[in-house]
Motif scaffolding. Structure first.
Motif, PDB file in Angstrom:
ATOM      1  N   CYS A  58      -2.506  10.516  12.404  1.00 30.82           N
ATOM      2  CA  CYS A  58      -3.623   9.569  12.350  1.00 30.82           C
ATOM      3  C   CYS A  58      -4.307   9.611  10.987  1.00 30.82           C
ATOM      4  O   CYS A  58      -4.643   8.565  10.412  1.00 30.82           O
ATOM      5  CB  CYS A  58      -4.631   9.889  13.453  1.00 30.82           C
ATOM      6  SG  CYS A  58      -4.054   9.499  15.119  1.00 30.82           S
ATOM      7  N   LEU A  59      -4.494  10.808  10.454  1.00 31.13           N
ATOM      8  CA  LEU A  59      -5.124  10.935   9.135  1.00 31.13           C
ATOM      9  C   LEU A  59      -4.263  10.298   8.050  1.00 31.13           C
ATOM     10  O   LEU A  59      -4.780   9.661   7.132  1.00 31.13           O
ATOM     11  CB  LEU A  59      -5.393  12.406   8.823  1.00 31.13           C
ATOM     12  CG  LEU A  59      -6.488  13.076   9.672  1.00 31.13           C
ATOM     13  CD1 LEU A  59      -6.560  14.559   9.359  1.00 31.13           C
ATOM     14  CD2 LEU A  59      -7.838  12.417   9.408  1.00 31.13           C
ATOM     15  N   ILE A  60      -2.941  10.477   8.168  1.00 23.43           N
ATOM     16  CA  ILE A  60      -2.033   9.864   7.194  1.00 23.43           C
ATOM     17  C   ILE A  60      -2.145   8.342   7.248  1.00 23.43           C
ATOM     18  O   ILE A  60      -2.220   7.665   6.212  1.00 23.43           O
ATOM     19  CB  ILE A  60      -0.577  10.316   7.447  1.00 23.43           C
ATOM     20  CG1 ILE A  60      -0.413  11.796   7.058  1.00 23.43           C
ATOM     21  CG2 ILE A  60       0.399   9.448   6.654  1.00 23.43           C
ATOM     22  CD1 ILE A  60       0.967  12.336   7.366  1.00 23.43           C
ATOM     23  N   ILE A  61      -2.181   7.753   8.477  1.00 19.53           N
ATOM     24  CA  ILE A  61      -2.276   6.294   8.618  1.00 19.53           C
ATOM     25  C   ILE A  61      -3.595   5.787   8.042  1.00 19.53           C
ATOM     26  O   ILE A  61      -3.637   4.803   7.301  1.00 19.53           O
ATOM     27  CB  ILE A  61      -2.138   5.896  10.099  1.00 19.53           C
ATOM     28  CG1 ILE A  61      -0.703   6.203  10.593  1.00 19.53           C
ATOM     29  CG2 ILE A  61      -2.459   4.419  10.302  1.00 19.53           C
ATOM     30  CD1 ILE A  61      -0.525   6.027  12.080  1.00 19.53           C
ATOM     31  N   VAL A  62      -4.698   6.479   8.371  1.00 20.77           N
ATOM     32  CA  VAL A  62      -6.002   6.080   7.838  1.00 20.77           C
ATOM     33  C   VAL A  62      -6.012   6.161   6.324  1.00 20.77           C
ATOM     34  O   VAL A  62      -6.499   5.269   5.621  1.00 20.77           O
ATOM     35  CB  VAL A  62      -7.112   6.950   8.451  1.00 20.77           C
ATOM     36  CG1 VAL A  62      -8.444   6.680   7.740  1.00 20.77           C
ATOM     37  CG2 VAL A  62      -7.249   6.681   9.933  1.00 20.77           C
ATOM     38  N   PHE A  63      -5.444   7.225   5.786  1.00 20.64           N
ATOM     39  CA  PHE A  63      -5.404   7.395   4.343  1.00 20.64           C
ATOM     40  C   PHE A  63      -4.564   6.290   3.695  1.00 20.64           C
ATOM     41  O   PHE A  63      -4.935   5.742   2.656  1.00 20.64           O
ATOM     42  CB  PHE A  63      -4.805   8.767   4.015  1.00 20.64           C
ATOM     43  CG  PHE A  63      -4.696   9.020   2.537  1.00 20.64           C
ATOM     44  CD1 PHE A  63      -5.803   9.420   1.798  1.00 20.64           C
ATOM     45  CD2 PHE A  63      -3.484   8.860   1.885  1.00 20.64           C
ATOM     46  CE1 PHE A  63      -5.698   9.644   0.434  1.00 20.64           C
ATOM     47  CE2 PHE A  63      -3.373   9.078   0.521  1.00 20.64           C
ATOM     48  CZ  PHE A  63      -4.483   9.483  -0.205  1.00 20.64           C
ATOM     49  N   ALA A  64      -3.432   5.949   4.335  1.00 22.60           N
ATOM     50  CA  ALA A  64      -2.550   4.923   3.768  1.00 22.60           C
ATOM     51  C   ALA A  64      -3.251   3.574   3.699  1.00 22.60           C
ATOM     52  O   ALA A  64      -3.225   2.881   2.680  1.00 22.60           O
ATOM     53  CB  ALA A  64      -1.265   4.823   4.589  1.00 22.60           C
ATOM     54  N   PHE A  65      -3.911   3.181   4.816  1.00 23.81           N
ATOM     55  CA  PHE A  65      -4.573   1.878   4.838  1.00 23.81           C
ATOM     56  C   PHE A  65      -5.820   1.852   3.952  1.00 23.81           C
ATOM     57  O   PHE A  65      -6.221   0.804   3.467  1.00 23.81           O
ATOM     58  CB  PHE A  65      -4.948   1.495   6.279  1.00 23.81           C
ATOM     59  CG  PHE A  65      -3.808   0.881   7.038  1.00 23.81           C
ATOM     60  CD1 PHE A  65      -3.494  -0.453   6.874  1.00 23.81           C
ATOM     61  CD2 PHE A  65      -3.048   1.633   7.916  1.00 23.81           C
ATOM     62  CE1 PHE A  65      -2.443  -1.026   7.571  1.00 23.81           C
ATOM     63  CE2 PHE A  65      -1.996   1.067   8.617  1.00 23.81           C
ATOM     64  CZ  PHE A  65      -1.692  -0.261   8.438  1.00 23.81           C
ATOM     65  N   SER A  66      -6.433   3.029   3.759  1.00 24.48           N
ATOM     66  CA  SER A  66      -7.660   3.074   2.966  1.00 24.48           C
ATOM     67  C   SER A  66      -7.403   3.094   1.474  1.00 24.48           C
ATOM     68  O   SER A  66      -8.133   2.499   0.700  1.00 24.48           O
ATOM     69  CB  SER A  66      -8.493   4.298   3.362  1.00 24.48           C
ATOM     70  OG  SER A  66      -8.841   4.236   4.723  1.00 24.48           O
ATOM     71  N   PHE A  67      -6.346   3.785   1.048  1.00 23.23           N
ATOM     72  CA  PHE A  67      -6.173   4.025  -0.374  1.00 23.23           C
ATOM     73  C   PHE A  67      -4.841   3.529  -0.933  1.00 23.23           C
ATOM     74  O   PHE A  67      -4.758   3.167  -2.093  1.00 23.23           O
ATOM     75  CB  PHE A  67      -6.307   5.526  -0.668  1.00 23.23           C
ATOM     76  CG  PHE A  67      -7.631   6.095  -0.238  1.00 23.23           C
ATOM     77  CD1 PHE A  67      -8.767   5.874  -0.991  1.00 23.23           C
ATOM     78  CD2 PHE A  67      -7.740   6.816   0.931  1.00 23.23           C
ATOM     79  CE1 PHE A  67      -9.992   6.395  -0.611  1.00 23.23           C
ATOM     80  CE2 PHE A  67      -8.955   7.341   1.335  1.00 23.23           C
ATOM     81  CZ  PHE A  67     -10.082   7.134   0.563  1.00 23.23           C
TER      82      PHE A  67
END
Length: 545
Positions: A58-67
């Motif tokens: 989940c953190l990886i997905i959030v990081f990908a979409f955010s940055f």
């Protein structure tokens, strides 16, 4: 206790046998419990691992979409932009469409010059046309950048954009039909046609269902020549004429309006003295000599009884001295507003009975729709009340009651009004003219061209937005983005009948003018301060109906 002691004395070995047995059972139970606890421990570790892996993903997905993955950029629209063309003349056509599909409306217009702007450096010779010629251009609504410019014809008789599966249709002189792709400006097809001599194109061009079964909607074009109206049906796919040319007889200079009655389409041709009605099925049969069965080509039984089968006249609508015919949305179907030189009459299309009449003299512009009360449709009428004087009225469509009116000085070539829907389910009305307080009217000079804003929340207030001294060729107002970015567009410069000069296209955000506007009280009662009125109308939100 005595019994147990005596039993132990009698059987001393029995107690010794029982203790090992109990110890054995206890050890077995401990091994079982140990195995169960080890299984539970392993299961708990797997659950913990699964939880942390899911959290990590989940953190990886959030990081990908955010940055990492960029969000789609929303176009930043400039509040005001200009685009100028030298040594040119402008045509009275202005279309608002999303040409580059960025969800912001763009401006399509036409001008006549020897070359395009420096952005494209195209000439008339590139399309085999003599110089100067007519160009069709699309300009970005965000910043005024030219999206495309295309030589289309020697001169333009009529242009219409936003046609599904087609883009823009240009009716040129000498007679030619040209379909231009709205996104790229490329010519989809070009066809020559023979409309005859001394003709007038009845506008707008109508799109009809696909009658030649090629998967693209087709076009029907009406050409007026004297007391005859010629009917041409052209394929929307390649522009070729379908069938032959039909002919209708009328008793003078004609205009037309298309009326949709459920699954039936009727074309009403009106002259100064008469109204003629033809169903789409009749027009198709006359042009092709064939019968076709399509759901949208049905005829309305009630109307077929009323129409004179020989002349196609509608006697109930023929009130004499007809100036305009307009479609007015009703509860179940469209109604007809008949505007004559002295009166406006709303006709019920179900039974052709009069719903209301209103005394109005010499209407000078096409009736316009807007909302004075929330969700109650109104009609804007501009009528001439004297030399260089007009009266603007907002009439409730259901009853014919005048809800608001205003008298203005006005030029003959003054632009027609415009409306914008607001979030309170009403409309903002934009009106051209020159307001003078009662008792201070002056008639010695030509009226100025001023743009006013009126909103029904302040029935006694006008905002003066702009004072234009240039010749205005075309004017329109729209929301350049969905439910926001209310703007108006001005096309100024010489017309084709005049000497070439500077042509200017401008888009301006409405709020920019509201913040700098002059507040005019229509009555002596001032309920709020002028700045409060400006601020409130500046914060007004808009709505795409």
């Amino acid at each position: 206790m005595d019994n147990k002691d005596s039993e132990a004395e009698i059987h001393p070995l029995k107690t010794e046998d029982v203790k090992p047995q109990e110890n054995h059972e206890n050890s077995v139970e401990r091994r079982i419990v140990s195995k169960q606890s080890s299984r539970l421990s392993r299961l708990s570790r797997w659950r913990t691992a699964a939880f942390f892996i899911s959290l990590f993903l989940c953190l990886i997905i959030v990081f990908a979409f955010s940055f990492i993955i960029p969000c789609p950029e929303r176009p930043v629209s400039e509040r005001t932009w200009f685009r100028n063309y030298d040594n040119a003349v402008a045509y009275q056509f202005l279309a608002i469409e999303d040409a580059n599909e960025d969800k912001v409306q763009d401006v399509i217009f036409a001008f006549k010059a020897s070359n395009s702007s420096s952005s494209f450096n195209r000439s008339c010779l590139d399309e085999g046309l003599p110089s100067p010629c007519a160009f069709v251009a699309a300009v970005s609504g965000t910043n005024g950048r030219a999206l495309w410019e295309r030589p289309a014809a020697e001169a333009i008789e009529w242009m219409e954009c936003g046609i599904q599966q087609l883009g823009c249709l240009v009716v040129g002189k000498p007679v030619s039909l040209t379909a231009v792709d709205l996104r790229t400006g490329e010519v989809r097809w070009r066809q020559s046609s023979d409309f005859g001599t001394n003709y007038t194109v009845l506008t707008p061009v109508s799109v009809i269902p696909d009658v030649d079964s090629d998967g693209v909607q087709d076009l029907i074009i009406f050409i007026a020549t004297g007391d005859k109206i010629k009917t041409f049906i052209h394929s929307g796919k390649n522009g070729k004429q379908i069938g032959s040319t039909g002919s209708l007889s009328v008793d003078g200079t004609a205009h037309y309006v298309r009326l949709n009655l459920g699954s039936s389409s009727y074309f009403l041709f009106y002259t100064e003295n008469s109204v003629y009605a033809y169903s789409l099925k009749d027009l198709y049969s006359a042009a092709t000599g064939m019968e076709i069965k399509l759901p949208s080509l049905e005829q309305d039984p009630q109307w077929e009884k009323i129409i004179d089968r020989t002349t196609h006249r509608l006697s109930l609508l023929s009130s004499g001295d007809i100036r305009h015919l307009a479609k007015i949305p009703g509860r179940l179907r469209e109604n007809i507003l008949v505007v004559s030189s002295e009166m406006a009459t709303l006709i019920n299309t179900r039974n052709l009975q009069t719903l209301w009449t209103l005394n109005v003299s010499r209407v000078v512009s096409e009736p316009l729709l807007g909302y004075y009360k929330p969700d109650v449709l109104g009609i804007v009428l501009e009528s001439e009340i004297g030399p260089n004087r007009k009266k603007v009225m907002i009439v409730e469509s259901g009853s014919g009651v005048v809800q608001w009116d205003l008298k203005l000085n006005s030029r003959a070539e003054s632009p027609a009004p415009a409306t914008l829907s607001t979030a309170d389910h009403r409309s903002t009305f934009l009106i051209w003219g020159e307001y003078q307080a009662p008792g201070n009217e002056t008639r010695s000079r030509a009226p100025l061209q001023k743009l006013y804003l009126f909103h029904p929340s302040y029935t006694n207030v006008l905002l003066e937005l702009r004072n234009s001294t240039d010749q205005i060729i075309a004017f329109d107002a729209t929301l350049f983005e969905r439910s926001r970015h209310a703007c108006y567009v001005l096309l100024r410069g010489p017309q084709p009948s005049e000497e070439p000069g500077s042509v200017s296209l401008m888009k301006r955000k409405l709020k920019e003018d509201v913040s700098e506007s002059r507040v005019i009280w229509l009555s002596q009662v001032a309920v709020d301060s002028k700045q409060y009125v400006r601020d409130r109308l500046y914060r007004m939100r808009f709505h795409s109906r």
